[in-house]
Design a protein around this motif. Structure first.
Motif, PDB file in Angstrom:
ATOM      1  N   UNK A  64       0.831  -1.207   0.000  1.00  0.00           N
ATOM      2  CA  UNK A  64       0.000   0.000   0.000  1.00  0.00           C
ATOM      3  C   UNK A  64       0.866   1.259   0.000  1.00  0.00           C
ATOM      4  N   UNK A  65       1.926   1.241   0.793  1.00  0.00           N
ATOM      5  CA  UNK A  65       2.852   2.377   0.842  1.00  0.00           C
ATOM      6  C   UNK A  65       3.533   2.571  -0.509  1.00  0.00           C
ATOM      7  N   UNK A  66       3.907   1.467  -1.154  1.00  0.00           N
ATOM      8  CA  UNK A  66       4.520   1.552  -2.490  1.00  0.00           C
ATOM      9  C   UNK A  66       3.558   2.188  -3.487  1.00  0.00           C
ATOM     10  N   UNK A  67       2.317   1.702  -3.507  1.00  0.00           N
ATOM     11  CA  UNK A  67       1.326   2.232  -4.438  1.00  0.00           C
ATOM     12  C   UNK A  67       1.109   3.717  -4.221  1.00  0.00           C
ATOM     13  N   UNK A  68       0.999   4.125  -2.955  1.00  0.00           N
ATOM     14  CA  UNK A  68       0.815   5.544  -2.646  1.00  0.00           C
ATOM     15  C   UNK A  68       2.032   6.356  -3.057  1.00  0.00           C
ATOM     16  N   UNK A  69       3.223   5.815  -2.817  1.00  0.00           N
ATOM     17  CA  UNK A  69       4.451   6.510  -3.185  1.00  0.00           C
ATOM     18  C   UNK A  69       4.573   6.724  -4.685  1.00  0.00           C
ATOM     19  N   UNK A  70       4.296   5.673  -5.457  1.00  0.00           N
ATOM     20  CA  UNK A  70       4.358   5.800  -6.916  1.00  0.00           C
ATOM     21  C   UNK A  70       3.303   6.774  -7.432  1.00  0.00           C
ATOM     22  N   UNK A  71       2.112   6.725  -6.854  1.00  0.00           N
ATOM     23  CA  UNK A  71       1.045   7.641  -7.280  1.00  0.00           C
ATOM     24  C   UNK A  71       1.435   9.086  -6.983  1.00  0.00           C
ATOM     25  N   UNK A  72       1.993   9.332  -5.816  1.00  0.00           N
ATOM     26  CA  UNK A  72       2.424  10.686  -5.457  1.00  0.00           C
ATOM     27  C   UNK A  72       3.551  11.149  -6.371  1.00  0.00           C
ATOM     28  N   UNK A  73       4.498  10.268  -6.649  1.00  0.00           N
ATOM     29  CA  UNK A  73       5.622  10.616  -7.532  1.00  0.00           C
ATOM     30  C   UNK A  73       5.127  10.991  -8.922  1.00  0.00           C
ATOM     31  N   UNK A  74       4.203  10.191  -9.464  1.00  0.00           N
ATOM     32  CA  UNK A  74       3.665  10.500 -10.795  1.00  0.00           C
ATOM     33  C   UNK A  74       2.855  11.791 -10.781  1.00  0.00           C
TER      34      UNK A  74
END
Length: 91
Positions: A64-74
């Motif tokens: 979940x943290x990975x998904x949120x991190x990638x979404x924020x980065x994009x």
């Protein structure tokens, strides 16, 4: 100096080898996304790097943290061209 102009997400770049890798990419003109499990560590590293760097908290051991991190980065950068997977999970 070559102007690379890529967006690079560097995991585990709050210190050590990850921070050194982020610095090397920044020096050739890339935009850096500094990630660490602790936001304050990522923010301090991005500030120390200067240039075109921003920070986010991301725990590679938590999907979940990975998904949120990638979404924020994009959302911030518009794209991610390179993932430098530097962070390691604790044994």
């Amino acid at each position: 100096m070559r102007k690379a102009n890529r967006v690079i997400l560097v995991t585990g770049s709050g210190s050590g080898i990850g921070l050194a890798g982020a610095r090397a990419f920044l020096e050739i003109g890339d935009r850096i996304i500094v990630s660490d499990t602790r936001l304050n560590k990522a923010e301090a590293a991005a500030h120390a790097l200067g240039g075109d760097a921003f920070s986010l908290a991301m725990d590679i051991t938590d999907e979940s943290s990975e998904e949120q991190g990638f979404a924020l980065a994009r959302a911030e950068a518009g794209r991610i061209d390179v993932l430098h997977a530097n962070a390691g999970s604790p044994a």
